[in-house]
Design a protein around this motif. Structure first.
Motif: not given
Length: 673
Positions: A593-598, A582-586, A342-348, A601-606
């Motif tokens: 409840g931000r649906p785009d959290w993942y 990064l951990q604290n922000e994520t 689901m959009d890069g991660i899992t449904l769960g 996080m990847l944008d910040a990692l990049s």
């Protein structure tokens, strides 16, 4: 405001029931003459009124064909007159004011077929509960598999529109509205998917062919061919199998529908094809369990094979619909739908997911009927029983205890009771002596990938949890810090996780693969911190109740985020400050409840690591296949466990005090807005 509640009961159990422990208003249904007579006899012995609806009214009771809302209202008026003392004075006044004014809502016609096929019947029941009457209910036979998909999607949209039309009202801050969507697919027992060999020569060839058809079914349009149907008509044994499977599917459909109707939730039937992903799951599970280090290189590829199989089985249309969802989803299936990409991660990880397994049917129906909301104060979840079952010479014996007690020493509100057990008697005594609500089991687990029953290990001795039914008081919340307690590749339903549900747990956090002792200790310690800190913070920030499902789902996302950050950044001294930020922000994104959290996080990692975004995503996907966070599966009905507070009840009370019986529905909606 209140969920509907329905409870299947044998007549012998009903005859021993004290109606005063149920509630002031009770309706009984019966469909057999002998049962109807016994209900009437039981009813005559009571001092409180019972409404008995029956298809056998010759001996008393209300003929269900003559039942209408006027009869229900008349019964409620009568029952209130007898039972009013059971309500607070405040509630008595409320009922006196509104019960005589009760009127049946006007039915609204829905131009759709919601009762013509089992794939949509649950949504038909949800619609009927909401006074929506389908206009097309003829039997549905599709020309293609996509026609079934369109029918299902249309029915889901109708229920979604009903819920959106109602909207969120002030009283929802106490009750919540989840789950809004059920993902459902029945199954055979896992052992029944193996090719059948009749060594006794007692099974007819036609019966064997029919069973093989059920084993191979991958779509709704997989019809039994005419030749086999003709053979079935002249084979009593095959007819028995055919009727049994049909009645089983009807029961499954109606039970799921009644559960969904309690909250007017939508039900999306998936596809029988998802039950054929177990070869890929087995390969992935064997790889994870392997001690061969080079085998880890195959892990991402094998995990991707599992996701591809699920994706193909569920289909692009359903996946697109799911990607538009937020909030809670309930899975009723044996297949691990939580792993769907689901959009890069899992449904769960993307949605709040809990599951009930489709088999065994008796456990399924029992769990579907167990819907009474359990309400907790935050303090009710701070008493925790930690049961440790490792041998004295096991290097993991004290790992969890040290981590948990250290956490409790820092967060003084936590109250941890630790018990070491080495026998089933000591385990039983520990549970029965504990009056709190959370159990952490810390020990080894034994997967049932090659044997029919999963076990927990008590000081080296395997224990079948199912055999403890009726012998222990099981807390409503069970956290299993042990390997393979609900294995992806289990060959039967008799897992440890399902066993604890059978013991009476409402929520079981189980493991689908091996988990590390140290990592599990870290996970559980972080969860305890969440109990002490997050729940009060949620009350303060949002002013609403929170479900146990939300608590666990958010925690699993944070565990997963840590696993990805550890995998990509590791222990590099150059990035430790950025790693913490990064951990604290994520974590904050997850908790609000931000649906785009993942993706954030990847944008910040990049940016931090100064590598291409596509490379970050590729590395993160590989990390996901190895993450222990996705090995946890949430079983039971945690969405029915609500954590509230006085401040929330006061907010709801303030709303009710503004209520005036002169208001119209339009006034009410305007004031609510």
């Amino acid at each position: 405001m209140r969920h509907l509640e329905w409870h299947p009961a044998s007549i012998s159990s009903l005859e021993t029931l004290d109606p005063n422990v149920v509630g002031p208003f009770i309706v009984c249904f019966s469909g057999e003459a002998g049962v109807a007579s016994r209900i009437e006899a039981w009813k005559a012995s009571l001092e409180v009124p019972i409404l008995h609806l029956t298809t056998f009214a010759e001996n008393g009771g209300c003929d269900i064909r003559d039942f209408d809302m006027d009869k229900l209202q008349s019964y409620c008026v009568k029952a209130f007159a007898v039972n009013r003392h059971r309500l607070s004075v405040e509630r008595q006044k409320f009922v006196e004011r509104f019960l005589p004014k009760w009127r049946k809502p006007v039915d609204v016609e829905v131009n759709a077929n919601l009762l013509g096929h089992n794939v949509v019947v649950p949504n038909g029941l949800s619609a009927l509960r909401a006074e929506r009457v389908p206009t097309q209910n003829e039997g549905f036979v599709a020309a293609s598999e996509s026609d079934y998909t369109q029918l299902i999607s249309r029915s889901v949209d109708i229920i979604r529109d009903i819920r959106m039309g109602v909207g969120i009202k002030p009283f929802h801050i106490m009750t919540l509205t989840a789950p809004h969507l059920y993902l459902v697919e029945p199954a055979l027992y896992r052992l029944n998917y193996k090719k059948f060999h009749d060594s006794t020569n007692t099974i007819s060839k036609t019966t064997t062919k029919l069973l093989r058809f059920y084993q191979r079914q991958r779509g709704f349009r997989d019809f039994i061919d005419p030749e086999l149907l003709e053979q079935i008509s002249s084979d009593a044994q095959a007819q028995g199998l055919f009727m049994e499977r049909r009645e089983e599917l009807d029961t499954f459909t109606l039970a799921v529908g009644l559960r969904a109707a309690e909250t007017t939730s939508a039900v999306m039937r998936l596809s029988p094809a998802i039950n054929h992903a177990f070869n890929e799951l087995s390969s992935y599970a064997r790889n994870v369990r392997s001690e061969d280090i080079p085998a880890r290189l195959k892990t991402p590829r094998l995990f991707e094979a599992v996701q591809s199989k699920l994706k193909a089985a569920i289909g692009e249309d359903r996946i697109k619909f799911l990607e538009e969802q937020t909030g809670a989803v309930k899975i009723i299936s044996d297949a691990p739908v939580e792993l769907l990409p689901m959009d890069g991660i899992t449904l769960g990880l993307a949605l709040d997911c809990a599951r009930i397994c489709a088999t065994p049917g008796n456990l399924l129906v029992g769990l579907l009927t167990n819907v009474q909301t359990l309400t907790f104060e935050a303090d009710d979840l701070l008493d925790v029983l930690l049961v440790t079952s490792f041998k004295e010479d096991d290097k993991l014996r004290h790992v969890m205890a040290r981590a948990v007690t250290s956490t409790a020493a820092h967060y003084k509100s936590l109250r941890i009771k630790q018990v070491y057990v080495s026998s089933v008697e000591e385990f039983t005594d520990a549970l029965n002596a504990f009056e709190g609500n959370i159990l952490i089991f810390d020990g080894h687990g034994s997967n049932n990938d090659n044997q029919p029953i999963g076990n927990i290990i008590l000081s080296g001795m395997p224990i079948d949890v199912w055999e403890l039914r009726g012998k222990v008081r099981c807390p409503p919340i069970v956290l299993l810090s042990a390997c393979d307690t609900h294995g992806f590749d289990a060959i039967s339903h008799a897992t440890v996780g399902n066993g604890f549900l059978a013991l009476g747990a409402r929520s079981v956090l189980a493991t689908s693969l091996p988990v590390g002792g140290i990592q599990s200790a870290v996970y559980m310690s972080r969860l305890l911190i969440r109990l002490a800190v997050y729940i009060p913070a949620h009350f303060k920030a949002h002013g609403t109740a929170v479900s146990w499902l939300q608590v666990i789902s958010g925690m699993i996302r944070m565990w997963f985020a840590s696993d990805v950050l550890d995998d990509l950044i590791g222990r590099s001294v150059d990035f430790q400050r950025e790693r913490i930020l990064l951990q604290n922000e994520t974590n904050n994104d997850i908790n609000v409840g931000r649906p785009d959290w993942y993706h954030r996080m990847l944008d910040a990692l990049s940016k931090v690591m100064k590598i291409d975004r596509a490379d970050v995503e590729r590395k993160a996907k590989a990390a996901m296949s190895r993450s222990e966070a996705i090995r946890y599966v949430h079983l039971g009905s945690p969405e029915t466990m609500i954590i509230s507070a006085d401040s929330i009840r006061k907010s709801a009370r303030a709303f009710y005090e503004r209520w005036d019986d002169r208001w119209s529905v339009e006034d009410y909606n305007e004031q609510s807005t």
